[in-house]
Design a protein around this motif. Structure first.
Motif, PDB file in Angstrom:
ATOM      1  N   LEU A   1       0.830  -1.206   0.000  1.00 50.11           N
ATOM      2  CA  LEU A   1       0.000   0.000   0.000  1.00 50.11           C
ATOM      3  C   LEU A   1       0.863   1.254   0.000  1.00 50.11           C
ATOM      4  N   ALA A   2       1.909   1.248   0.811  1.00 51.40           N
ATOM      5  CA  ALA A   2       2.792   2.417   0.875  1.00 51.40           C
ATOM      6  C   ALA A   2       3.494   2.641  -0.461  1.00 51.40           C
ATOM      7  N   LEU A   3       3.985   1.580  -1.070  1.00 53.83           N
ATOM      8  CA  LEU A   3       4.663   1.719  -2.362  1.00 53.83           C
ATOM      9  C   LEU A   3       3.701   2.185  -3.443  1.00 53.83           C
ATOM     10  N   ASN A   4       2.477   1.700  -3.390  1.00 56.73           N
ATOM     11  CA  ASN A   4       1.477   2.126  -4.366  1.00 56.73           C
ATOM     12  C   ASN A   4       1.177   3.616  -4.218  1.00 56.73           C
ATOM     13  N   ASN A   5       1.068   4.090  -2.990  1.00 51.21           N
ATOM     14  CA  ASN A   5       0.821   5.511  -2.757  1.00 51.21           C
ATOM     15  C   ASN A   5       1.996   6.366  -3.222  1.00 51.21           C
ATOM     16  N   ILE A   6       3.215   5.911  -2.958  1.00 52.36           N
ATOM     17  CA  ILE A   6       4.404   6.639  -3.401  1.00 52.36           C
ATOM     18  C   ILE A   6       4.428   6.706  -4.928  1.00 52.36           C
ATOM     19  N   HIS A   7       4.095   5.611  -5.572  1.00 53.56           N
ATOM     20  CA  HIS A   7       4.085   5.566  -7.029  1.00 53.56           C
ATOM     21  C   HIS A   7       3.072   6.563  -7.606  1.00 53.56           C
ATOM     22  N   LYS A   8       1.889   6.618  -7.022  1.00 50.13           N
ATOM     23  CA  LYS A   8       0.867   7.556  -7.513  1.00 50.13           C
ATOM     24  C   LYS A   8       1.307   9.004  -7.329  1.00 50.13           C
ATOM     25  N   VAL A   9       1.939   9.319  -6.211  1.00 58.61           N
ATOM     26  CA  VAL A   9       2.412  10.686  -5.968  1.00 58.61           C
ATOM     27  C   VAL A   9       3.494  11.051  -6.976  1.00 58.61           C
ATOM     28  N   LEU A  10       4.420  10.135  -7.227  1.00 57.42           N
ATOM     29  CA  LEU A  10       5.482  10.406  -8.207  1.00 57.42           C
ATOM     30  C   LEU A  10       4.916  10.587  -9.611  1.00 57.42           C
ATOM     31  N   GLN A  11       3.883   9.837  -9.952  1.00 55.53           N
ATOM     32  CA  GLN A  11       3.241  10.019 -11.253  1.00 55.53           C
ATOM     33  C   GLN A  11       2.590  11.397 -11.343  1.00 55.53           C
TER      34      GLN A  11
END
Length: 53
Positions: free
Chosen positions: A33-43
């Motif tokens: 979940l944390a990695l998914n959130n980080i990925h969305k923010v970077l996108q």
């Protein structure tokens, strides 16, 4: 894309029940979940930077 995460989570859940690693399953869930959130923010940041240029 959400179906992919559900399928992976289901597979991990089945494996964790058979191996007795329930705590590891929960921790992996938090990490995913944390990695998914980080990925969305970077996108989002990338899209905003592309619009500026």
């Amino acid at each position: 894309m959400n179906y992919y995460y559900a399928i992976v989570a289901g597979i991990l859940a089945v494996v964790s029940v058979f191996t007795g690693e329930i705590v590891s399953y929960v921790l992996l869930g938090f990490i995913l979940l944390a990695l998914n959130n980080i990925h969305k923010v970077l996108q989002d940041i990338s899209r905003k930077m592309d619009k500026k240029d």
